[in-house]
Write a protein that holds these residues in place. Structure first.
Motif, PDB file in Angstrom:
ATOM      1  N   ALA A  36       0.840  -1.207   0.000  1.00 11.87           N
ATOM      2  CA  ALA A  36       0.000   0.000   0.000  1.00 11.87           C
ATOM      3  C   ALA A  36       0.869   1.248   0.000  1.00 11.87           C
ATOM      4  O   ALA A  36       0.610   2.200  -0.755  1.00 11.87           O
ATOM      5  CB  ALA A  36      -0.948  -0.006   1.195  1.00 11.87           C
ATOM      6  N   ASP A  37       1.911   1.262   0.814  1.00 16.26           N
ATOM      7  CA  ASP A  37       2.825   2.418   0.844  1.00 16.26           C
ATOM      8  C   ASP A  37       3.493   2.615  -0.520  1.00 16.26           C
ATOM      9  O   ASP A  37       3.602   3.732  -1.023  1.00 16.26           O
ATOM     10  CB  ASP A  37       3.880   2.239   1.926  1.00 16.26           C
ATOM     11  CG  ASP A  37       3.307   2.279   3.332  1.00 16.26           C
ATOM     12  OD1 ASP A  37       2.150   2.729   3.506  1.00 16.26           O
ATOM     13  OD2 ASP A  37       4.010   1.830   4.255  1.00 16.26           O
ATOM     14  N   TYR A  88       2.477   1.481  -3.656  1.00 14.19           N
ATOM     15  CA  TYR A  88       1.556   1.893  -4.716  1.00 14.19           C
ATOM     16  C   TYR A  88       0.978   3.284  -4.465  1.00 14.19           C
ATOM     17  O   TYR A  88       0.709   4.023  -5.411  1.00 14.19           O
ATOM     18  CB  TYR A  88       0.445   0.853  -4.913  1.00 14.19           C
ATOM     19  CG  TYR A  88       0.936  -0.358  -5.648  1.00 14.19           C
ATOM     20  CD1 TYR A  88       1.223  -0.304  -7.013  1.00 14.19           C
ATOM     21  CD2 TYR A  88       1.146  -1.565  -4.989  1.00 14.19           C
ATOM     22  CE1 TYR A  88       1.694  -1.407  -7.702  1.00 14.19           C
ATOM     23  CE2 TYR A  88       1.613  -2.686  -5.673  1.00 14.19           C
ATOM     24  CZ  TYR A  88       1.881  -2.592  -7.028  1.00 14.19           C
ATOM     25  OH  TYR A  88       2.356  -3.691  -7.713  1.00 14.19           O
ATOM     26  N   GLN A  89       0.808   3.654  -3.211  1.00 13.44           N
ATOM     27  CA  GLN A  89       0.340   4.999  -2.890  1.00 13.44           C
ATOM     28  C   GLN A  89       1.326   6.031  -3.430  1.00 13.44           C
ATOM     29  O   GLN A  89       0.935   7.012  -4.063  1.00 13.44           O
ATOM     30  CB  GLN A  89       0.173   5.155  -1.380  1.00 13.44           C
ATOM     31  CG  GLN A  89      -0.338   6.512  -0.963  1.00 13.44           C
ATOM     32  CD  GLN A  89      -0.597   6.593   0.538  1.00 13.44           C
ATOM     33  OE1 GLN A  89      -0.136   5.774   1.322  1.00 13.44           O
ATOM     34  NE2 GLN A  89      -1.350   7.591   0.935  1.00 13.44           N
ATOM     35  N   GLU A  90       2.618   5.794  -3.206  1.00 14.21           N
ATOM     36  CA  GLU A  90       3.635   6.728  -3.692  1.00 14.21           C
ATOM     37  C   GLU A  90       3.780   6.675  -5.203  1.00 14.21           C
ATOM     38  O   GLU A  90       3.807   7.702  -5.881  1.00 14.21           O
ATOM     39  CB  GLU A  90       4.981   6.434  -3.024  1.00 14.21           C
ATOM     40  CG  GLU A  90       6.065   7.395  -3.452  1.00 14.21           C
ATOM     41  CD  GLU A  90       7.420   7.104  -2.811  1.00 14.21           C
ATOM     42  OE1 GLU A  90       8.333   7.905  -3.033  1.00 14.21           O
ATOM     43  OE2 GLU A  90       7.563   6.092  -2.100  1.00 14.21           O
ATOM     44  N   ASN A 123       0.309   7.769  -6.975  1.00 16.95           N
ATOM     45  CA  ASN A 123      -0.372   8.963  -6.452  1.00 16.95           C
ATOM     46  C   ASN A 123      -1.811   8.639  -6.063  1.00 16.95           C
ATOM     47  O   ASN A 123      -2.749   9.342  -6.440  1.00 16.95           O
ATOM     48  CB  ASN A 123      -0.359  10.111  -7.462  1.00 16.95           C
ATOM     49  CG  ASN A 123       0.916  10.895  -7.420  1.00 16.95           C
ATOM     50  OD1 ASN A 123       1.599  10.926  -6.404  1.00 16.95           O
ATOM     51  ND2 ASN A 123       1.247  11.527  -8.524  1.00 16.95           N
ATOM     52  N   MET A 124      -1.977   7.561  -5.327  1.00 12.58           N
ATOM     53  CA  MET A 124      -3.307   7.143  -4.892  1.00 12.58           C
ATOM     54  C   MET A 124      -3.428   7.324  -3.387  1.00 12.58           C
ATOM     55  O   MET A 124      -2.428   7.412  -2.682  1.00 12.58           O
ATOM     56  CB  MET A 124      -3.561   5.687  -5.266  1.00 12.58           C
ATOM     57  CG  MET A 124      -3.530   5.435  -6.764  1.00 12.58           C
ATOM     58  SD  MET A 124      -3.841   3.724  -7.174  1.00 12.58           S
ATOM     59  CE  MET A 124      -5.523   3.859  -7.738  1.00 12.58           C
ATOM     60  N   GLU A 125      -4.658   7.339  -2.917  1.00 14.61           N
ATOM     61  CA  GLU A 125      -4.920   7.470  -1.493  1.00 14.61           C
ATOM     62  C   GLU A 125      -5.423   6.142  -0.941  1.00 14.61           C
ATOM     63  O   GLU A 125      -6.273   5.490  -1.559  1.00 14.61           O
ATOM     64  CB  GLU A 125      -5.987   8.549  -1.275  1.00 14.61           C
ATOM     65  CG  GLU A 125      -6.351   8.762   0.162  1.00 14.61           C
ATOM     66  CD  GLU A 125      -7.439   9.804   0.342  1.00 14.61           C
ATOM     67  OE1 GLU A 125      -8.090   9.789   1.393  1.00 14.61           O
ATOM     68  OE2 GLU A 125      -7.643  10.627  -0.570  1.00 14.61           O
ATOM     69  N   VAL A 126      -4.896   5.727   0.210  1.00 11.51           N
ATOM     70  CA  VAL A 126      -5.419   4.540   0.883  1.00 11.51           C
ATOM     71  C   VAL A 126      -6.714   4.960   1.553  1.00 11.51           C
ATOM     72  O   VAL A 126      -6.720   5.821   2.428  1.00 11.51           O
ATOM     73  CB  VAL A 126      -4.420   3.976   1.917  1.00 11.51           C
ATOM     74  CG1 VAL A 126      -5.023   2.782   2.648  1.00 11.51           C
ATOM     75  CG2 VAL A 126      -3.113   3.576   1.241  1.00 11.51           C
ATOM     76  N   LEU A 138      -6.801   1.315  -2.440  1.00 15.81           N
ATOM     77  CA  LEU A 138      -6.256   2.604  -2.855  1.00 15.81           C
ATOM     78  C   LEU A 138      -7.134   3.148  -3.971  1.00 15.81           C
ATOM     79  O   LEU A 138      -7.588   2.393  -4.835  1.00 15.81           O
ATOM     80  CB  LEU A 138      -4.831   2.459  -3.372  1.00 15.81           C
ATOM     81  CG  LEU A 138      -3.773   2.109  -2.331  1.00 15.81           C
ATOM     82  CD1 LEU A 138      -3.703   0.622  -2.094  1.00 15.81           C
ATOM     83  CD2 LEU A 138      -2.436   2.623  -2.768  1.00 15.81           C
TER      84      LEU A 138
END
Length: 164
Positions: free
Chosen positions: A48-49, A51-53, A56-59, A69
């Motif tokens: 999650a960390d 793919y979030q970075e 540019n997605m939000e968990v 995400l």
């Protein structure tokens, strides 16, 4: 009776308005589009960390074994932890890779920096009119990012990675 400009798609479906054919005679751009991807990963928190970075997605949801995400465009990535010893055989039936499209040249360079900082290996390949960047996520799954996207530059070849 259903009006001629509408057609029901099933016994419990709302009528769907008929669409005129494309004005230029080309293929109809409407139809289903990818909305979500489900990835089975070793560690959903680390993934999650990552793919979030990268994307540019939000968990938006996180449980003991999964994370969701969501991107600005509504695209969703579901991550499901399956444990460190779960196999991911290449060449078996099913989706093998997801190719993301960078938002622009600056975003493509940002994705490359993220992958180089976090991934064990990164490759860049030039193809006919676009560039493909490949790295790995925390579970060792291939992550591919292209720029420009297929909506901007037609794909005229099947790159070798699709055969591996």
């Amino acid at each position: 009776m259903t009006p001629p400009e509408e057609k029901a798609t099933g016994p419990h479906s709302a009528p769907v308005p008929a669409k005129p054919p494309p004005a230029d005679g080309g293929p109809d751009p409407s139809g289903p589009r990818l909305a979500s991807v489900v990835l089975f990963v070793y560690d959903h928190d680390a993934s999650a960390d990552f793919y979030q970075e990268l994307l540019n997605m939000e968990v938006t949801v996180r449980t003991a074994t999964a994370a969701l995400l969501v991107g600005r465009n509504g695209m969703q990535v579901y991550l499901r932890a399956v444990g460190r010893h779960s196999p991911h055989p290449v060449g078996d039936v099913g989706t093998q890779y997801v190719i993301w499209t960078a938002d622009g040249p600056d975003d493509f360079q940002r994705c490359e920096r993220v992958l180089r900082a976090r991934a064990s290996h990164v490759y860049t390949r030039e193809a006919e009119g676009f560039t493909l960047l490949e790295g790995q996520d925390p579970s060792g799954l291939p992550v591919l990012v292209a720029y420009p996207g297929p909506d901007e530059v037609a794909r005229l070849e099947i790159f070798a990675r699709a055969y591996v």
